[in-house]
Design an enzyme around this catalytic site. Structure first.
Site, PDB file in Angstrom:
ATOM      1  N   LYS A  18      25.184  10.857  -8.337  1.00  0.00           N
ATOM      2  CA  LYS A  18      25.261  10.163  -7.054  1.00  0.00           C
ATOM      3  C   LYS A  18      23.778   9.837  -6.826  1.00  0.00           C
ATOM      4  CE  LYS A  18      25.800  12.436  -2.169  1.00  0.00           C
ATOM      5  NZ  LYS A  18      26.200  13.477  -1.405  1.00  0.00           N
TER       6      LYS A  18
ATOM      7  N   SER B  99      30.289  12.971   1.864  1.00  0.00           N
ATOM      8  CA  SER B  99      29.156  11.740   1.478  1.00  0.00           C
ATOM      9  C   SER B  99      29.269  11.416   0.276  1.00  0.00           C
ATOM     10  CB  SER B  99      27.978  11.937   1.977  1.00  0.00           C
ATOM     11  OG  SER B  99      27.121  13.124   1.403  1.00  0.00           O
TER      12      SER B  99
ATOM     13  N   SER C  51      30.348  17.669   1.797  1.00  0.00           N
ATOM     14  CA  SER C  51      30.098  16.362   0.944  1.00  0.00           C
ATOM     15  C   SER C  51      30.664  16.190  -0.555  1.00  0.00           C
ATOM     16  CB  SER C  51      28.604  15.950   1.195  1.00  0.00           C
ATOM     17  OG  SER C  51      28.369  15.512   2.787  1.00  0.00           O
TER      18      SER C  51
END
Lengths: 95, 482, 493
Positions: C76, C156, C180
């Site tokens: 990420k 997210s 998330s």
């Protein structure tokens, strides 16, 4: 608690984010929508409750007093948008 | 009320509180492992944590915590075994994270006291409200470029102790004395070197004025005053300004000001529309600081003898006046020097030599007591030579000067320059006779009642003997003849 | 190759059925083919990946295989990766190349992992749809049966989840502040765990809300997550909030079963507007656990409904402070101004997207003079009550099972007219962040349109093992075999 345009401007100033006058109404509406929604917390009885500040409730570990960092001026300056030799450069503050 | 600002409407009392920022003596910074040494190349002592790079996190330095505890103990203050760090949020280029890690609601040290000795011999207890730990900011240079400021983050993250006094001070003199005393305590403890020129000790001064007996009126803060002299001047300048405002029918506005030393006035700091809304909240990157009580007690046991205790002991054990003792204990090095000289000797005499001739010599040559040209051993030896009659007081002054210049030992100097005191009565009598013969008019005047002439005659005898006459014997001989 | 999950691939590598290099090349090829459609990656790192793969092959040849040797992962783009651009999904960091490696990704490298690239995300991890990224939205590899509208992968960590679901990575690192990891796992039909707060180090991860952020894995199966978490977790002296706890063998816990465990069902998670399918799946999950030998217990977490409001005060407050360092002085993008203040204001206005700005402003407001007590302080007290609810319940049960999200994946562009609508996605996930407890999302079923639905397992602090045990049991019982519309190894290219 409802925000008026002057308050939105003041908060934007505190947060150092430029908000154009034209953007102000929508931003004000969105912020007020969020704040209105979180008002529901006022229903909760928090009498005698200590505030929590983190999931971990341990005591803090401390570090030994040894120099084991720094001495890397090139690395800390390499990403700077404006640098002057070994200094970061910024526009002057208007006094 | 002794110090007052005389206004058109009468005398105004001045109320002063001091916030002193003291840089902690440690190898590394408060929350990072970068070095703290003064004078490095720009940005050479900066870690990614100090520069607030993405993802960086603070980890606290045990020694900085210990130094704060030692200081609190030295201020006879309450040590809070549980304290907390808060973020103080504001934007400035020398504050990379956009917040300073400080302590707001729960500082590591609570209330304490500093005793100050005033010129008239009285003492006052000045309250300390709290002491907390916080990060120092970096440095901005505004004069290197016409439109840009240059930022050096070496100082960013160095540990500071903020020591806040109660608004108990009432005059510039008291404020100056307070800072000197605090600095002395910090230097004794080894927790801060108190060097105001290098910026390791800075003062923010809170000043308000009032008519005697009134409650407190609005105060202003004069920030970043970097010498004791300027602190005292700033207080007077600001108090005078405030009195004028009140007497003109206005009201003092609470604000932050700077001291313009060139003009002797304080000036308002502009560009503060948001009036510092710091939005304090507990720093979520840190946990509560919990101190082990045993650790604190161990530090308490290890504290050096502090100025007040030492002063009391000097008065008690050496019979010195509180004033003289106070002068000797102001710097720990001076006290150590004095004791090395005084041990087993006449302490008052030792005190006089240290605070008199030695201090004068140090001032004149720009030396410190740590690298004094005359060692404590040498001075002590010289006092021994006076005590056993080898030299008299007059000659000792010459010996001292010679020691300071050459670094030679007193015994060697006395021998080399033939400075031994003369105790031979025959020689003394001869000198007396010679002087009296040479000054028959003065002798007549003395015998006629002018007592003061005696001093002149003694001086002449001593001159004749090149200062080496034993004063007691000279007096005896002179009196006998006159 | 793409039909193998992480555990299976690891076994195949160790048996030398194919090399790490071949494996990595296959994944890089898949990314090249499919990433333009999904936009799961912001930055692909083929050279770096092949270097890692080469080192992995050498280690395998020496017989020194680590926990993740040769396994290709997506990272990420919130984790700082040394020498590799790290953007946080924001314009303000588009030029930023970190000179250091986050602790979690360093741990993965230590254990032999291969980094394929930086996965897309909502800007600064603020969002539940991956629609706020400055590098474009991510498309969920799943599509509605008979539908064409691109769906969101959740957020997210939308890019991480989409990459794993589409087999463009065998696993991905992600972070979870309000859900998330778990919500995108649910939307993308994969597994994801937010460990206990303090289990993984936050050093080198761009901070959003420091007291809530936790790193965790996204992977196809519960066991895959357990394998990844073992490498990611561990005490870090550089993070003061990092817990000094030993890292157990999480994968072994997956095989424990649930016999004798007490599973709590919090009644407050059942809301009036809950879609029937989700309610049905929830009941189904509980039935599976009953069959496997667990006892199902009705419990109450009275302050559940205040979790979201509490979160949307605390998280923005911390974020407003954490994001103050993005000011155009030491790194990142700068927009010039006539003086310092203008430079700050222009830089941040140009660099931050709308959602980030909203949250920074809310956060600034709730901390400001006169409002701190009414908002932030009050929220932290309610947070204490939320934690107390869990602590009391966990005295009687070993784990809780709830739905992960109040819906399946929705279409890109939906729920964007009102920020609050988007926030409601987090209703089931946020309480675990507020209390710091571990939470796992398990792919448990499909809705009527063929979209994945997840179930959430919540556990006691530092008891991820029980969470994995329950999650693995649910996963086994669900036995899902469906694949998304877009995936490497699938016909649709």
């Amino acid at each position: 608690m409802s925000l008026d345009p002057a308050t939105v401007r003041r908060i934007a100033k505190l947060a150092r984010i430029r908000v154009e006058e034209s953007q102000l109404p929508q931003l004000q509406a969105e912020l007020n929508g969020i704040l209105g929604w979180i008002e529901q917390l006022n229903e909760v009885n928090v009498e005698g409750v200590e505030p929590l500040t983190g999931g971990a409730q341990m005591a803090m570990k401390m570090r030994e007093d040894v120099v084991n960092d720094g001495g890397i001026p090139e690395q800390v300056l390499a990403n700077a948008p404006d640098r002057a030799g070994d200094f970061y450069a910024v526009p002057k503050v208007v006094e | 009320m002794s110090y007052a600002i005389e206004g058109a409407t009468g005398a105004w009392e001045v109320v002063i509180g001091l916030e002193v920022h003291a840089q902690v003596i440690s190898q590394a910074k408060l929350f990072s492992g970068a070095a703290t040494a003064f004078g490095a190349e720009p940005n050479a002592q900066v870690s990614f944590v100090d520069a607030a790079f993405p993802g960086m996190l603070p980890v606290i330095n045990r020694e900085c915590v210990a130094q704060a505890v030692r200081t609190g103990l030295g201020l006879r203050a309450q040590i809070n075994l549980v304290s907390r760090f808060d973020r103080k949020n504001y934007f400035y280029p020398d504050l990379p994270a956009g917040y300073q890690i400080s302590q707001y609601a729960h500082p590591i040290v609570g209330t304490g006291v500093i005793e100050i000795e005033l010129a008239d011999g009285s003492t006052r207890a000045i309250g300390v409200t709290r002491l907390h730990l916080e990060q120092d900011a970096g440095k901005s240079l505004h004069d290197q470029h016409p439109s840009k400021s240059y930022i050096d983050l070496n100082r960013s993250g160095v540990a500071l102790m903020e020591i806040v006094s109660e608004p108990d001070l009432r005059s510039p003199e008291e404020a100056g004395t307070y800072i000197r005393k605090l600095r002395s305590i910090l230097r004794y403890l080894g927790t801060c070197d108190g060097n105001m020129e290098e910026g390791s000790l800075r003062a923010d001064v809170n000043v308000s004025v009032r008519k005697p007996g009134e409650p407190y009126r609005t105060r202003c803060e004069v920030k970043n005053v970097n010498s004791i002299r300027f602190v005292m001047q700033a207080i007077e300048a600001e108090a005078t300004r405030q009195v004028r405002v009140w007497e003109d029918g206005g009201a003092v506005v609470q604000e932050t000001r700077l001291f313009d030393s060139a003009h002797g006035v304080t000036r308002s700091m502009r560009s503060k529309e948001d009036a510092h809304d710091y939005r304090y909240f507990p720093d979520p990157d840190l946990l509560p600081l919990v101190l082990d009580a045993a650790w604190v007690e161990a530090m308490r046991a290890d504290l050096p003898e502090l100025p007040d205790e030492k002063r009391a002991r000097f008065v008690r054990d050496y019979g010195l006046s509180p004033y003289d003792a106070g002068v000797l204990v102001a710097e720990q090095a001076t006290a150590l020097y004095f004791e090395a000289v005084a041990r087993g000797r006449d302490a008052k005499q030792a005190a006089n030599w240290v605070t008199g001739d030695l201090f004068a010599t140090l001032n004149r040559t720009g030396r410190t007591i740590e690298d004094s040209p005359v060692s404590a051993a040498a001075l002590g030896r010289m006092l021994d030579l006076m005590a056993d009659g080898t030299i008299n007081g007059r000659i000792a002054k010459d010996v001292f000067e010679a020691m300071a210049e050459s670094g030679e030992a007193p015994d060697a100097l006395v021998e080399k320059r033939g400075l031994r005191q003369v105790t031979d009565t025959a020689a003394i009598d001869a000198a007396v006779a010679k002087v009296l013969a040479a000054n028959p008019d003065k002798v007549a005047e003395y015998r006629g009642g002018k007592e003061k002439i005696y001093g002149f005659l003694v001086g002449q005898v001593m001159r004749e003997m090149r200062g080496k006459g034993n004063p007691a014997l000279v007096n005896e001989a002179l009196k006998r003849v006159l | 190759m793409f039909s193998l999950d992480l555990a299976g691939t690891r076994a195949a590598l160790r048996r030398r059925e194919f090399s790490a290099r071949e494996l990595t090349q296959a994944y890089l090829g898949a990314i090249e083919a499919l990433n333009p459609r999904l936009n799961a990656y912001i930055t692909v790192t083929p050279e770096l990946a092949l270097r890692h793969a080469q080192a992995a092959d050498a280690a395998l040849a020496r017989g020194e295989a680590g926990n993740l040797t040769g396994i290709p992962l997506a990272i990420k783009d919130l984790f700082c990766t040394a020498g590799v651009r790290t953007t946080a999904g924001s314009r303000i960091l588009s030029p930023f190349v970190p000179p250091y490696e986050s602790t979690v990704t360093a741990n993965l490298l230590r254990d032999g992992a291969v980094f394929l690239g930086k996965a897309n995300l909502d800007e600064f991890a603020m969002g539940s749809s991956n629609m706020t990224s400055a590098y474009g939205p991510v498309t969920n590899p799943w599509a509605r049966r008979g539908g064409h509208a691109p769906l969101v992968p959740g957020g997210s960590s939308g890019g991480s989840a989409a990459a794993v679901a589409a087999r463009l990575a065998l696993g991905a690192t992600a972070t979870d502040t309000g859900g998330s990891i778990r919500q995108p796992a649910s939307f993308c039909g994969i597994a994801g765990i937010k460990p206990t707060y303090g289990r993984c180090s936050r050093w080198g991860i761009l901070a959003f809300a420091s007291s809530l952020d936790q790193a965790g894995p996204l992977a196809r199966t519960v066991e895959d997550c357990a394998i990844m978490l073992r490498s990611m977790a561990g005490h870090d002296v550089k993070d003061s909030t990092s817990a000094d706890q030993p890292v157990p063998d999480f994968a072994a816990a997956c095989r424990r079963g649930v016999k004798g465990l007490r599973i709590g069902v919090p009644r407050e998670y059942r809301s009036d507007g809950m879609p029937p399918e989700i309610e049905a799946l929830w009941q189904q999950g509980l039935a599976w656990l009953r069959e496997a030998g667990a006892a199902i217990v009705d419990v109450s977490l009275p302050h559940t409904k205040y979790g979201l409001a509490t979160y949307y005060i605390v998280a923005p407050a911390e974020a407003s402070s954490n994001l103050a360092r993005y000011d155009g002085v030491r790194f990142g993008a700068r927009t010039e101004g006539a003086d310092l203040i203008e430079m700050y204001e222009n830089t941040r206005a140009a660099g931050f997207g709308a959602e980030v700005k909203r949250r920074v402003l809310i956060g600034t407001y709730v901390l400001s003079a006169g409002y701190y007590d009414a908002y932030y302080l009050r929220a932290q007290k309610v947070r204490a009550l939320i934690l107390r609810d869990f602590t009391e319940v966990f005295a009687h049960v070993d784990a809780l099972v709830t739905p992960t999200a109040p819906s399946a994946a929705f279409a890109q562009g939906e729920r964007m007219d009102d920020p609050v609508k988007m926030y409601l996605n987090d209703v089931f996930t946020v309480p675990a962040n507020m209390a710091g407890i571990p939470g796992l999302s398990v792919p448990a079923g499909l809705d009527a349109e063929g979209l994945p639905l997840g179930l959430q397992v919540l556990g006691k602090p530092f008891d991820e093992e029980t969470v994995f045990a329950v999650g693995a049991a649910l996963e086994r019982a669900a036995g899902l075999t469906a694949v998304p519309a877009v995936w490497a190894g699938g016909a649709s290219r």
